[in-house]
Design a protein around this motif. Structure first.
Motif, PDB file in Angstrom:
ATOM      1  N   GLN A   1      -9.769   5.132   1.576  1.00 15.49           N
ATOM      2  CA  GLN A   1      -8.436   4.985   1.404  1.00 15.49           C
ATOM      3  C   GLN A   1      -8.141   3.367   1.965  1.00 15.49           C
ATOM      4  O   GLN A   1      -7.609   2.529   1.659  1.00 15.49           O
ATOM      5  CB  GLN A   1      -7.594   5.912   2.282  1.00 15.49           C
ATOM      6  CG  GLN A   1      -6.088   5.567   2.325  1.00 15.49           C
ATOM      7  CD  GLN A   1      -5.296   6.641   2.637  1.00 15.49           C
ATOM      8  OE1 GLN A   1      -5.782   7.163   3.562  1.00 15.49           O
ATOM      9  NE2 GLN A   1      -4.231   6.945   1.977  1.00 15.49           N
TER      10      GLN A   1
ATOM     11  N   ASP B   1      -4.710  11.325   0.389  1.00 12.00           N
ATOM     12  CA  ASP B   1      -6.259  10.798   0.660  1.00 12.00           C
ATOM     13  C   ASP B   1      -7.062  10.974  -0.550  1.00 12.00           C
ATOM     14  O   ASP B   1      -6.770  11.893  -1.449  1.00 12.00           O
ATOM     15  CB  ASP B   1      -6.820  11.578   1.632  1.00 12.00           C
ATOM     16  CG  ASP B   1      -6.333  11.515   3.083  1.00 12.00           C
ATOM     17  OD1 ASP B   1      -5.972  10.263   3.366  1.00 12.00           O
ATOM     18  OD2 ASP B   1      -6.503  12.295   3.725  1.00 12.00           O
TER      19      ASP B   1
ATOM     20  N   THR C   1       0.710  -1.372  -0.002  1.00 12.71           N
ATOM     21  CA  THR C   1      -0.036   0.040   0.196  1.00 12.71           C
ATOM     22  C   THR C   1       0.726   1.229  -0.109  1.00 12.71           C
ATOM     23  O   THR C   1       0.428   2.417   0.071  1.00 12.71           O
ATOM     24  CB  THR C   1      -0.861   0.100   1.198  1.00 12.71           C
ATOM     25  OG1 THR C   1      -0.192   0.060   2.386  1.00 12.71           O
ATOM     26  CG2 THR C   1      -1.860  -1.222   1.306  1.00 12.71           C
TER      27      THR C   1
ATOM     28  N   ARG D   1      -0.508   5.278  -0.480  1.00 14.00           N
ATOM     29  CA  ARG D   1      -0.340   6.116   0.490  1.00 14.00           C
ATOM     30  C   ARG D   1       0.137   7.050   0.173  1.00 14.00           C
ATOM     31  O   ARG D   1      -0.226   8.478   0.500  1.00 14.00           O
ATOM     32  CB  ARG D   1      -0.026   5.432   1.721  1.00 14.00           C
ATOM     33  CG  ARG D   1      -0.946   4.629   2.514  1.00 14.00           C
ATOM     34  CD  ARG D   1      -0.223   4.131   3.598  1.00 14.00           C
ATOM     35  NE  ARG D   1       0.758   3.001   3.302  1.00 14.00           N
ATOM     36  CZ  ARG D   1       2.049   3.196   3.661  1.00 14.00           C
ATOM     37  NH1 ARG D   1       2.295   3.675   4.734  1.00 14.00           N
ATOM     38  NH2 ARG D   1       3.000   2.168   3.519  1.00 14.00           N
TER      39      ARG D   1
END
Length: 71
Positions: A39, A28, A20, A24
């Motif tokens: 998310q 957002d 991830t 990230r």
């Protein structure tokens, strides 16, 4: 359709430790009031994709064998 033979020397050394990270790094999602929930859902999809990709690679014999532990 015939399957292609594996390319010599194409074995993965390891799987992704943090799949991830790229997600990230984008920040957002632009959904007011729902960014955190979105998310989390996207992270769950990425984690699932990593699991499926790892399973497919293992089935195809593309993962490197773990090194034996020395005593």
């Amino acid at each position: 359709m015939a399957a292609h033979p594996p390319t010599p020397g194409t074995r993965a050394d390891h799987t992704a430790t943090d799949p991830t990270a790229l997600l990230r790094s984008l920040g957002d999602p632009p959904l007011p009031g729902r960014g955190v929930v979105t998310q989390n859902y996207l992270a769950a999809v990425v984690e699932r994709a990593r699991g499926l990709a790892t399973a497919l690679a293992a089935t195809g014999g593309l993962l490197a064998e773990p090194e034996p532990e020395e005593e």
